[in-house]
Design a protein around this motif. Structure first.
Motif, PDB file in Angstrom:
ATOM      1  N   GLY A 195      47.981  -9.930 -47.123  1.00 21.39           N
ATOM      2  CA  GLY A 195      47.580  -8.595 -47.648  1.00 21.39           C
ATOM      3  C   GLY A 195      46.209  -8.649 -48.272  1.00 21.39           C
ATOM      4  N   SER A 196      45.793  -7.662 -48.607  1.00 20.39           N
ATOM      5  CA  SER A 196      44.319  -7.503 -49.070  1.00 20.39           C
ATOM      6  C   SER A 196      44.259  -7.945 -50.464  1.00 20.39           C
ATOM      7  CB  SER A 196      43.807  -6.128 -48.913  1.00 20.39           C
ATOM      8  OG  SER A 196      44.594  -5.123 -49.592  1.00 20.39           O
ATOM      9  N   SER A 197      45.748  -7.877 -51.224  1.00 20.08           N
ATOM     10  CA  SER A 197      45.624  -8.448 -52.542  1.00 20.08           C
ATOM     11  C   SER A 197      45.774  -9.939 -52.755  1.00 20.08           C
ATOM     12  CB  SER A 197      46.636  -7.626 -53.229  1.00 20.08           C
ATOM     13  OG  SER A 197      48.056  -8.178 -52.691  1.00 20.08           O
ATOM     14  N   SER A 198      46.055 -10.623 -51.653  1.00 17.83           N
ATOM     15  CA  SER A 198      46.108 -11.898 -51.746  1.00 17.83           C
ATOM     16  C   SER A 198      44.862 -12.678 -51.861  1.00 17.83           C
ATOM     17  CB  SER A 198      46.924 -12.343 -50.507  1.00 17.83           C
ATOM     18  OG  SER A 198      46.158 -12.149 -49.348  1.00 17.83           O
ATOM     19  N   GLU A 199      44.525 -13.575 -52.521  1.00 16.39           N
ATOM     20  CA  GLU A 199      43.129 -14.188 -52.727  1.00 16.39           C
ATOM     21  C   GLU A 199      43.264 -15.616 -53.128  1.00 16.39           C
ATOM     22  OE1 GLU A 199      40.169 -12.559 -56.055  1.00 16.39           O
ATOM     23  OE2 GLU A 199      41.193 -13.943 -56.945  1.00 16.39           O
ATOM     24  N   LEU A 200      42.190 -16.032 -52.106  1.00 17.15           N
ATOM     25  CA  LEU A 200      41.821 -17.786 -52.653  1.00 17.15           C
ATOM     26  C   LEU A 200      40.379 -17.786 -53.002  1.00 17.15           C
ATOM     27  CD1 LEU A 200      42.605 -20.498 -50.007  1.00 17.15           C
ATOM     28  CD2 LEU A 200      40.528 -20.550 -51.224  1.00 17.15           C
ATOM     29  N   HIS A 201      40.225 -18.340 -54.220  1.00 18.33           N
ATOM     30  CA  HIS A 201      38.905 -18.148 -54.883  1.00 18.33           C
ATOM     31  C   HIS A 201      38.640 -19.557 -55.677  1.00 18.33           C
ATOM     32  CE1 HIS A 201      36.039 -16.249 -57.923  1.00 18.33           C
ATOM     33  NE2 HIS A 201      35.379 -17.212 -57.183  1.00 18.33           N
ATOM     34  N   ALA A 222      31.946 -18.719 -59.670  1.00 19.43           N
ATOM     35  CA  ALA A 222      33.116 -17.957 -60.682  1.00 19.43           C
ATOM     36  C   ALA A 222      32.819 -16.368 -60.194  1.00 19.43           C
ATOM     37  CB  ALA A 222      32.476 -18.156 -61.921  1.00 19.43           C
ATOM     38  N   ASP A 223      31.913 -16.082 -59.472  1.00 16.77           N
ATOM     39  CA  ASP A 223      31.558 -14.685 -59.218  1.00 16.77           C
ATOM     40  C   ASP A 223      32.706 -14.296 -58.277  1.00 16.77           C
ATOM     41  OD1 ASP A 223      30.447 -12.237 -57.506  1.00 16.77           O
ATOM     42  OD2 ASP A 223      29.482 -12.250 -59.521  1.00 16.77           O
ATOM     43  N   GLU A 224      33.358 -13.139 -58.517  1.00 15.61           N
ATOM     44  CA  GLU A 224      34.295 -12.572 -57.434  1.00 15.61           C
ATOM     45  C   GLU A 224      33.832 -12.273 -56.091  1.00 15.61           C
ATOM     46  OE1 GLU A 224      38.200 -11.387 -56.417  1.00 15.61           O
ATOM     47  OE2 GLU A 224      37.411 -12.332 -58.307  1.00 15.61           O
ATOM     48  N   ALA A 225      32.395 -12.419 -55.917  1.00  6.59           N
ATOM     49  CA  ALA A 225      32.059 -12.177 -54.449  1.00  6.59           C
ATOM     50  C   ALA A 225      32.282 -13.529 -53.617  1.00  6.59           C
ATOM     51  CB  ALA A 225      30.502 -11.940 -54.762  1.00  6.59           C
ATOM     52  N   ASN A 226      32.645 -14.651 -54.352  1.00  6.96           N
ATOM     53  CA  ASN A 226      32.796 -15.855 -53.551  1.00  6.96           C
ATOM     54  C   ASN A 226      34.354 -15.965 -53.286  1.00  6.96           C
ATOM     55  OD1 ASN A 226      30.249 -17.024 -53.930  1.00  6.96           O
ATOM     56  ND2 ASN A 226      30.694 -17.206 -56.071  1.00  6.96           N
ATOM     57  N   ALA A 227      35.220 -15.059 -53.439  1.00 11.54           N
ATOM     58  CA  ALA A 227      36.366 -14.939 -53.492  1.00 11.54           C
ATOM     59  C   ALA A 227      36.977 -14.546 -51.917  1.00 11.54           C
ATOM     60  CB  ALA A 227      37.383 -14.011 -54.401  1.00 11.54           C
ATOM     61  N   TYR A 228      37.750 -15.039 -51.376  1.00 11.34           N
ATOM     62  CA  TYR A 228      38.347 -14.890 -50.037  1.00 11.34           C
ATOM     63  C   TYR A 228      39.713 -13.883 -50.155  1.00 11.34           C
ATOM     64  CZ  TYR A 228      35.163 -18.404 -48.247  1.00 11.34           C
ATOM     65  OH  TYR A 228      34.022 -19.214 -48.450  1.00 11.34           O
ATOM     66  N   HIS A 229      39.706 -12.851 -49.172  1.00 12.54           N
ATOM     67  CA  HIS A 229      40.892 -12.050 -49.359  1.00 12.54           C
ATOM     68  C   HIS A 229      41.540 -11.835 -47.940  1.00 12.54           C
ATOM     69  CE1 HIS A 229      40.282 -10.490 -53.376  1.00 12.54           C
ATOM     70  NE2 HIS A 229      39.021 -10.642 -53.220  1.00 12.54           N
ATOM     71  N   GLY A 230      42.967 -11.629 -48.163  1.00 15.11           N
ATOM     72  CA  GLY A 230      43.493 -11.438 -46.885  1.00 15.11           C
ATOM     73  C   GLY A 230      43.434  -9.926 -46.448  1.00 15.11           C
ATOM     74  N   THR A 231      44.333  -9.620 -45.249  1.00 22.91           N
ATOM     75  CA  THR A 231      44.222  -8.411 -44.713  1.00 22.91           C
ATOM     76  C   THR A 231      45.528  -7.610 -44.673  1.00 22.91           C
ATOM     77  OG1 THR A 231      44.244  -9.084 -42.450  1.00 22.91           O
ATOM     78  CG2 THR A 231      42.062  -8.787 -43.454  1.00 22.91           C
ATOM     79  N   ASP A 232      45.493  -6.289 -44.784  1.00 18.19           N
ATOM     80  CA  ASP A 232      46.606  -5.653 -44.764  1.00 18.19           C
ATOM     81  C   ASP A 232      47.227  -5.195 -43.338  1.00 18.19           C
ATOM     82  OD1 ASP A 232      47.179  -5.351 -47.349  1.00 18.19           O
ATOM     83  OD2 ASP A 232      46.084  -3.595 -47.501  1.00 18.19           O
ATOM     84  N   ALA A 233      48.265  -5.057 -42.971  1.00 22.71           N
ATOM     85  CA  ALA A 233      48.963  -4.522 -41.699  1.00 22.71           C
ATOM     86  C   ALA A 233      48.563  -3.080 -41.831  1.00 22.71           C
ATOM     87  CB  ALA A 233      50.391  -4.957 -41.655  1.00 22.71           C
ATOM     88  N   GLU A 234      48.073  -2.451 -40.802  1.00 25.53           N
ATOM     89  CA  GLU A 234      47.961  -1.313 -40.373  1.00 25.53           C
ATOM     90  C   GLU A 234      48.604  -0.493 -39.393  1.00 25.53           C
ATOM     91  OE1 GLU A 234      44.277   1.602 -39.453  1.00 25.53           O
ATOM     92  OE2 GLU A 234      43.959   0.585 -41.266  1.00 25.53           O
ATOM     93  N   ILE A 235      49.211   0.683 -39.387  1.00 19.74           N
ATOM     94  CA  ILE A 235      50.107   1.225 -38.292  1.00 19.74           C
ATOM     95  C   ILE A 235      49.992   2.742 -38.349  1.00 19.74           C
ATOM     96  CG2 ILE A 235      51.954  -0.613 -38.472  1.00 19.74           C
ATOM     97  CD1 ILE A 235      53.834   1.760 -39.441  1.00 19.74           C
ATOM     98  N   ASP A 236      50.106   3.291 -37.181  1.00 26.25           N
ATOM     99  CA  ASP A 236      50.288   4.848 -37.051  1.00 26.25           C
ATOM    100  C   ASP A 236      51.827   5.101 -36.858  1.00 26.25           C
ATOM    101  OD1 ASP A 236      47.573   4.768 -37.411  1.00 26.25           O
ATOM    102  OD2 ASP A 236      47.269   4.954 -35.138  1.00 26.25           O
ATOM    103  N   PHE A 237      52.434   5.749 -37.657  1.00 27.42           N
ATOM    104  CA  PHE A 237      53.815   5.983 -37.531  1.00 27.42           C
ATOM    105  C   PHE A 237      54.106   7.489 -37.221  1.00 27.42           C
ATOM    106  CE2 PHE A 237      57.995   6.912 -39.199  1.00 27.42           C
ATOM    107  CZ  PHE A 237      59.053   6.253 -38.752  1.00 27.42           C
ATOM    108  N   ASN A 238      54.571   7.965 -36.032  1.00 29.10           N
ATOM    109  CA  ASN A 238      54.562   9.207 -35.590  1.00 29.10           C
ATOM    110  C   ASN A 238      53.426   9.969 -35.760  1.00 29.10           C
ATOM    111  OD1 ASN A 238      57.157   8.700 -34.722  1.00 29.10           O
ATOM    112  ND2 ASN A 238      58.279   9.881 -36.547  1.00 29.10           N
ATOM    113  N   ASP A 239      53.234  10.923 -36.791  1.00 28.51           N
ATOM    114  CA  ASP A 239      51.819  11.524 -36.729  1.00 28.51           C
ATOM    115  C   ASP A 239      51.218  11.309 -37.913  1.00 28.51           C
ATOM    116  OD1 ASP A 239      53.946  12.631 -38.631  1.00 28.51           O
ATOM    117  OD2 ASP A 239      53.200  14.480 -38.478  1.00 28.51           O
ATOM    118  N   LEU A 240      51.774  10.091 -38.758  1.00 31.12           N
ATOM    119  CA  LEU A 240      51.026   9.484 -39.695  1.00 31.12           C
ATOM    120  C   LEU A 240      50.123   8.397 -39.342  1.00 31.12           C
ATOM    121  CD1 LEU A 240      54.001   9.332 -42.365  1.00 31.12           C
ATOM    122  CD2 LEU A 240      52.131  11.022 -42.357  1.00 31.12           C
ATOM    123  N   THR A 241      48.839   8.431 -39.930  1.00 33.04           N
ATOM    124  CA  THR A 241      47.897   7.293 -39.441  1.00 33.04           C
ATOM    125  C   THR A 241      47.504   6.345 -40.503  1.00 33.04           C
ATOM    126  OG1 THR A 241      46.048   8.961 -39.608  1.00 33.04           O
ATOM    127  CG2 THR A 241      47.154   8.775 -37.366  1.00 33.04           C
ATOM    128  N   GLY A 242      47.118   5.282 -40.358  1.00 32.79           N
ATOM    129  CA  GLY A 242      46.652   4.425 -41.142  1.00 32.79           C
ATOM    130  C   GLY A 242      47.537   4.053 -42.307  1.00 32.79           C
TER     131      GLY A 242
END
Length: 506
Positions: A195-201, A222-242
């Motif tokens: 997920g996007s909240s996971s971080e490796l810095h 030390a700057d946060e710009a050097n951190a790496y982040h994961g990504t979230d899963a994203e789905i469209d469920f029926n008429d709900l998107t994103g």
């Protein structure tokens, strides 16, 4: 205990005489042993019935739970994209899911093979493996429950090895995990979650240990710009998107999805009531019911052979094992025949099961309405299932069938069958336990247990009296032997005297 002397003077087999005399006296004690054996057999029969009732109560408990009737089956039109399962709260129906992206974490590995970590004398130290000296230090930051957590690491290269580094990182609880592949000679560093909240810095790497020695392709700072982040899963469920999720496994509308790959088009997910699972639970309950009712019916109607009393030890010695088995089968037959306590339990269980549930809004207010009927009296009232009729009822009105078993009420006639039967079984088992106790209890205070205790006391007292009586018989025979011995001695003396006088006359 008296000194027991065999019949040396009289020539009598005293042991046999005493044994024969004691047989008549022991008859009364044997009667008490037989009474005790009958009670123990009755106790065992009661406990066997309670075991069957317990199995029935457990099966009944399953049918008390609404969840037992609300299990669902789920099918996916493309299991390569996703699989799913449904909880009891999921609504039966058809859903569409389009997987736009999968959740991922951060993974960093050595860009090239590292020097071999094994030497002739075992695992190399960091100094030996990488040609380092002194101490190496670095700072890592990860996330735990969405919060950034960092830690400074320091290793003495003369004593630590690559596995020491792996262990220290894994035990740091900073949301990062490390491993070393000795076959590939590569080091791996990754986030523990996705997920996007996971971080490796990598906040610091003073001696370039991570980037240089371990060849990790990471930026350091030390700057946060050097951190790496994961990504979230994203789905469209029926008429709900994103819709986004930090994991590839998540729950929406009571349906738990397990994403496997992205999809160019929507996948159809069908949720249906699991009728077969409900039928299986009802079958298990009917089987447990038939086992319990069948055993009680057999015990209540089994033939009693009063001429066959429990065998004594002496009687068993004179019989073959096969004959003993046949005898005891008849001796313990029918010990609960017509038993009032057992008949009451049997009758209440049957009447409770076959009763009508008042207040239901459907026609499914008794077992026969869903295809479960009782057999003939000769079978003890066992239940039979018409599976087609039961399946039809579960398909037409699953909630109505559920209410037949699970409805709660302060009024007994309005309670579901499983609810009221569970209570009846609990009460009946207590009555039987009060009568016969439980094999799992350390102390038996049941009525049969107390009666057995009283008989044991009586037997002990009678055994003491028999022992005293046996000693008395032996004392009497001893006195007789001594008297005969004295008479024999006197006779011998007289014979000697007459013999001496006769010789003087000659």
């Amino acid at each position: 205990m008296v000194t027991r002397i065999t019949g040396l003077a009289s020539g009598i087999d005293i042991d046999q005489w005493v044994s024969d005399l004691m047989k008549a006296e022991r008859t009364r004690v044997d009667t008490w042993y037989q009474k005790k054996q009958i009670l123990e057999w009755q106790q065992e029969d009661y406990r066997n019935i309670n075991t069957k009732l317990l199995a029935l109560r457990n099966a009944t408990f399953d049918l008390k739970l609404q969840g037992s009737f609300q299990s669902k089956t789920v099918t996916s039109s493309d299991t390569n994209v996703l699989t799913a399962s449904a909880g009891t709260s999921a609504v039966a129906g058809t859903y569409t899911v389009k997987v736009n992206s999968l959740a991922s974490g951060v993974y960093k590995s050595s860009t090239d093979a590292l020097p071999d970590e094994q030497g002739t004398s075992g695992t190399k130290t960091l100094a030996q493996q990488f040609g380092l000296s002194g101490t190496v230090t670095f700072t890592l930051e990860g996330t735990v429950n969405g919060e950034a957590v960092s830690k400074d690491f320091s290793f003495d290269t003369s004593t630590a090895n690559i596995y020491t580094v792996v262990s220290e990182i894994n035990n740091a609880n900073i949301g990062l995990k490390a491993s070393y592949d000795s076959t590939l000679n590569r080091f791996f560093l990754m986030t523990a979650s996705t997920g996007s909240s996971s971080e490796l810095h990598v906040k610091a790497d003073a001696e370039n240990f991570l980037t240089g020695s371990l060849k990790l392709n990471v930026t350091v700072g030390a700057d946060e710009a050097n951190a790496y982040h994961g990504t979230d899963a994203e789905i469209d469920f029926n008429d709900l998107t994103g819709l986004k999720f930090s994991s590839n496994q998540f729950t929406v509308a009571g349906i738990t999805f397990n994403l496997k790959s992205t999809s160019a088009s929507a996948v159809t997910v069908s949720v249906a009531n699991d009728t077969e699972a409900v039928i299986d639970k009802i079958k298990a309950w009917v089987n447990a019911y038939n086992d319990a009712v069948g055993l009680m019916f057999t015990e209540l109607n089994e033939e009693r052979y009063r001429d066959y009393q429990p065998l004594t030890d002496d009687q068993k010695k004179e019989m073959k094992d096969s004959d003993i088995e046949k005898w005891e089968a008849k001796a313990r037959s029918g010990l609960l025949k017509g038993d009032s306590l057992l008949y009451g339990v049997y009758s209440r269980v049957r009447s409770t099961t076959m009763a009508r549930v008042e207040g239901l809004s459907t026609t499914y207010n008794n077992l026969s309405a869903i295809g479960i009927t009782t057999g003939s009296y000769q079978e003890g009232g066992k239940l039979y299932i018409d599976e087609s009729k039961l399946r039809q009822a579960l398909t037409a009105d699953p909630e109505g069938v559920m209410n037949l078993f699970t409805t709660s009420s302060d009024t007994e006639s309005y309670e579901g069958l499983a609810v009221r039967l569970y209570d009846e079984l609990t009460n009946s088992m207590k009555l039987i336990t009060d009568k016969a106790g439980s094999s799992t209890s350390y102390y038996d205070n049941s009525s049969i247990g107390r009666e057995i205790g009283r008989i044991n006391t009586t037997i002990d007292q009678m055994e003491d009296r028999l022992s005293d009586m046996e000693d008395r018989y032996y004392r009497q025979f001893e006195a007789m032997e001594q008297a005969i011995q004295r008479m024999n001695q006197q006779s011998m003396w007289l014979a000697m005297q007459f013999g001496g006088y006769s010789q003087q006359q000659q």
